[in-house]
Scaffold this motif. Structure first.
Motif, mmCIF file in Angstrom:
data_model
loop_
_atom_site.group_PDB
_atom_site.id
_atom_site.type_symbol
_atom_site.label_atom_id
_atom_site.label_comp_id
_atom_site.label_asym_id
_atom_site.label_seq_id
_atom_site.Cartn_x
_atom_site.Cartn_y
_atom_site.Cartn_z
ATOM 1 N N PHE A 25 -0.145 2.962 -2.650
ATOM 2 C CA PHE A 25 -1.104 2.255 -2.372
ATOM 3 C C PHE A 25 -2.292 2.335 -1.081
ATOM 4 C CE2 PHE A 25 0.927 0.032 -5.541
ATOM 5 C CZ PHE A 25 0.944 0.733 -6.874
ATOM 6 N N THR A 26 -3.462 2.895 -1.213
ATOM 7 C CA THR A 26 -4.388 2.970 -0.001
ATOM 8 C C THR A 26 -5.385 2.709 -0.403
ATOM 9 O OG1 THR A 26 -3.084 5.180 0.728
ATOM 10 C CG2 THR A 26 -5.269 4.970 1.237
ATOM 11 N N ALA A 27 -6.467 2.423 0.751
ATOM 12 C CA ALA A 27 -7.554 2.004 0.221
ATOM 13 C C ALA A 27 -8.451 2.239 1.251
ATOM 14 C CB ALA A 27 -7.972 0.582 0.094
ATOM 15 N N SER A 28 -9.165 3.156 0.921
ATOM 16 C CA SER A 28 -10.314 3.572 2.609
ATOM 17 C C SER A 28 -11.447 3.500 2.254
ATOM 18 C CB SER A 28 -10.025 5.191 2.119
ATOM 19 O OG SER A 28 -11.207 5.981 1.741
ATOM 20 N N ILE A 109 -8.553 2.266 7.065
ATOM 21 C CA ILE A 109 -7.656 2.520 6.026
ATOM 22 C C ILE A 109 -6.526 1.110 6.235
ATOM 23 C CG2 ILE A 109 -5.639 4.187 5.354
ATOM 24 C CD1 ILE A 109 -8.003 5.960 5.425
ATOM 25 N N LEU A 110 -6.378 0.704 4.188
ATOM 26 C CA LEU A 110 -5.017 0.231 4.026
ATOM 27 C C LEU A 110 -4.366 0.175 3.585
ATOM 28 C CD1 LEU A 110 -4.898 -2.938 4.318
ATOM 29 C CD2 LEU A 110 -6.147 -3.368 2.700
ATOM 30 N N GLN A 111 -2.713 0.177 3.660
ATOM 31 C CA GLN A 111 -1.683 0.856 2.987
ATOM 32 C C GLN A 111 -0.600 -0.691 2.237
ATOM 33 O OE1 GLN A 111 -1.571 4.983 5.437
ATOM 34 N NE2 GLN A 111 -1.083 5.761 3.454
ATOM 35 N N LYS A 112 -0.788 -0.573 1.236
ATOM 36 C CA LYS A 112 1.354 -0.852 1.001
ATOM 37 C C LYS A 112 1.815 0.101 0.409
ATOM 38 C CE LYS A 112 1.490 -2.742 -2.745
ATOM 39 N NZ LYS A 112 1.674 -4.595 -4.129
ATOM 40 N N TYR A 128 12.060 -3.320 -0.943
ATOM 41 C CA TYR A 128 10.815 -3.938 0.446
ATOM 42 C C TYR A 128 9.173 -3.648 -0.095
ATOM 43 C CZ TYR A 128 10.764 1.721 -0.420
ATOM 44 O OH TYR A 128 11.216 2.580 -1.107
ATOM 45 N N ASN A 129 8.242 -4.147 1.405
ATOM 46 C CA ASN A 129 6.923 -4.405 0.628
ATOM 47 C C ASN A 129 6.534 -4.638 2.138
ATOM 48 O OD1 ASN A 129 4.423 -5.160 -1.202
ATOM 49 N ND2 ASN A 129 5.135 -7.081 -1.561
ATOM 50 N N GLN A 130 5.820 -3.974 1.770
ATOM 51 C CA GLN A 130 5.140 -3.515 3.189
ATOM 52 C C GLN A 130 3.712 -2.991 3.776
ATOM 53 O OE1 GLN A 130 8.109 -1.427 4.325
ATOM 54 N NE2 GLN A 130 6.875 -0.529 5.561
ATOM 55 N N TYR A 131 2.414 -3.589 4.099
ATOM 56 C CA TYR A 131 1.092 -3.144 4.542
ATOM 57 C C TYR A 131 1.252 -2.409 5.463
ATOM 58 C CZ TYR A 131 -0.262 -6.392 0.432
ATOM 59 O OH TYR A 131 0.277 -7.306 -0.772
ATOM 60 N N GLY A 132 -0.104 -2.240 6.224
ATOM 61 C CA GLY A 132 -0.273 -1.159 6.977
ATOM 62 C C GLY A 132 -1.894 -0.957 7.573
ATOM 63 N N TYR A 133 -2.725 -1.141 8.400
ATOM 64 C CA TYR A 133 -3.580 -1.556 8.238
ATOM 65 C C TYR A 133 -4.362 -0.191 9.238
ATOM 66 C CZ TYR A 133 -9.024 -2.760 8.422
ATOM 67 O OH TYR A 133 -10.038 -1.978 8.928
ATOM 68 N N ASP A 134 -5.316 1.097 9.488
ATOM 69 C CA ASP A 134 -5.833 1.363 11.183
ATOM 70 C C ASP A 134 -4.654 2.650 10.869
ATOM 71 O OD1 ASP A 134 -7.790 1.640 9.844
ATOM 72 O OD2 ASP A 134 -8.946 0.090 11.378
ATOM 73 N N GLY A 135 -3.521 3.469 10.732
ATOM 74 C CA GLY A 135 -2.682 3.343 10.642
ATOM 75 C C GLY A 135 -0.925 2.561 11.341
#
Length: 347
Positions: A25-28, A109-112, A128-135
């Motif tokens: 999932f990606t929010a921009s 960018i926020l991603q899961k 697995y379940n993980q989040y990323g923000y701005d790379g």
């Protein structure tokens, strides 16, 4: 990995060792002409559906998943509801993240990424379940300790807050360690013909005696593969040009890796070999640098192909550009379904 030594011959063999189901999932924010929210579902690295903030509805992209939804229409409704819920959830969370990072503008960018892997031979499952923000990695759930890992200091407060929600942590474990593999197996049954791993034919190609030798693999599936050259068992980086993975017109893929042999002595050629690895398949395809096996247009064998097959990427390009280019996941490869546990804000 165990190794399998083969000559450049046609080698189409189905292999089912490891399987995966992944949701991204990606929010921009601030990205022009791109939906502010995109969701993608994949089985064994192959997209089976997507949704975005333009439609807020799940769109199946493969015939086998359409057949599954025909038999299970409630699941398609579930995916559409999850898409809408995640859209608003992620929109709120990216606003919160920007405030936490003191960001008032720009592109963010926020991603899961969440899902599971299942080893068909051993029965082992990994969730697995993980989040990323701005790379950068932001939060990741440790399924064994049921605690959140915060590699970024600014996500530490969120970790502490989420660690106190024991019920939600247990839901995560149940979803990704138990329910997700169950649904993965169902999807594999419906997509048994389409999702089989197929190994390629591998050839050595050379235009002229002084040009690079290209190790060319075609006909493999899916497109989760790597190819490289090595000398005496050690991977080479200098003098190697890696080509992109390209689609063929039969839904398989091709790729190449070129070796500059201008400084390679004739007597040393047997020390070089091309290695092809397909995700989920234990055996490598190894092709030694044997002059007698090189196809060329200067008379050594059957001739160099005039044109290699190339295709045009479909709607996957935009989605996977977002997935692959904006977050360099640190995970090596990869609800009842695998999403609806996200109800807590990043604050």
């Amino acid at each position: 990995m165990r190794t399998l030594f083969v000559l450049p011959i046609l080698f189409h063999v189905a292999s089912t060792v490891k399987h995966s189901m992944t949701y991204v999932f990606t929010a921009s924010y601030g990205v022009q002409e791109f939906p502010e929210f995109v969701g993608v579902g994949m089985v064994d690295g192959v997209q089976f559906g997507y949704c975005n903030s333009t439609t807020d509805a799940a769109v199946p992209t493969r015939e086998w998943i359409k057949e599954f939804f025909k038999d299970n229409p409630q699941d398609l409704e579930w995916y559409s509801a999850e898409c809408l819920g995640h859209h608003y959830f992620f929109k709120a969370q990216i606003d919160i993240a920007m405030r936490r990072f003191n960001q008032s503008g720009g592109v963010h960018i926020l991603q899961k990424m969440s899902g599971c892997e299942w080893d068909e031979e051993t029965g082992e499952t990994v969730g697995y379940n993980q989040y990323g923000y701005d790379g950068e990695d932001f939060l990741a759930l440790d399924m064994e300790t049921l605690t959140w890992v915060a590699p970024n200091p600014k996500s530490f407060m969120t970790k502490l807050r989420w660690d106190t929600d024991k019920a939600r942590l247990q839901i995560n474990k149940d979803v990704f360690m138990h329910n997700c593999p169950k649904w993965l197996k169902k999807y594999l049954q419906y997509g048994s013909n389409s999702l089989q791993k197929v190994l390629p034919s591998v050839s050595l190609l050379q235009k002229s005696p002084s040009s690079s030798v290209s190790c060319f693999a075609t006909g493999f599936y899916p497109d989760r593969a790597v190819m490289f050259w090595r000398k005496d068992g050690e991977e080479l980086y200098e003098g190697v040009d890696h080509g992109e993975i390209l689609p063929n017109n039969d839904e398989t893929f091709q790729m190449s890796a070129d070796l500059n042999i201008s400084s390679v002595k004739l007597e040393d050629r047997e020390r070089y070999e091309c290695v092809f690895q397909l995700y989920g398949v234990e055996e490598d395809i190894i092709t030694r640098l044997d002059k007698s096996m090189i196809r060329s247009n200067h008379g050594s064998t059957s001739g160099f192909p005039v044109a290699l097959v190339a295709g045009v990427a479909s709607g996957l390009l935009l989605l996977f550009l977002c997935v692959a280019g904006l977050w360099k996941w640190r995970k090596n490869n990869s609800g009842e379904q695998c999403t609806s546990e996200e109800k807590t804000a990043l604050k």
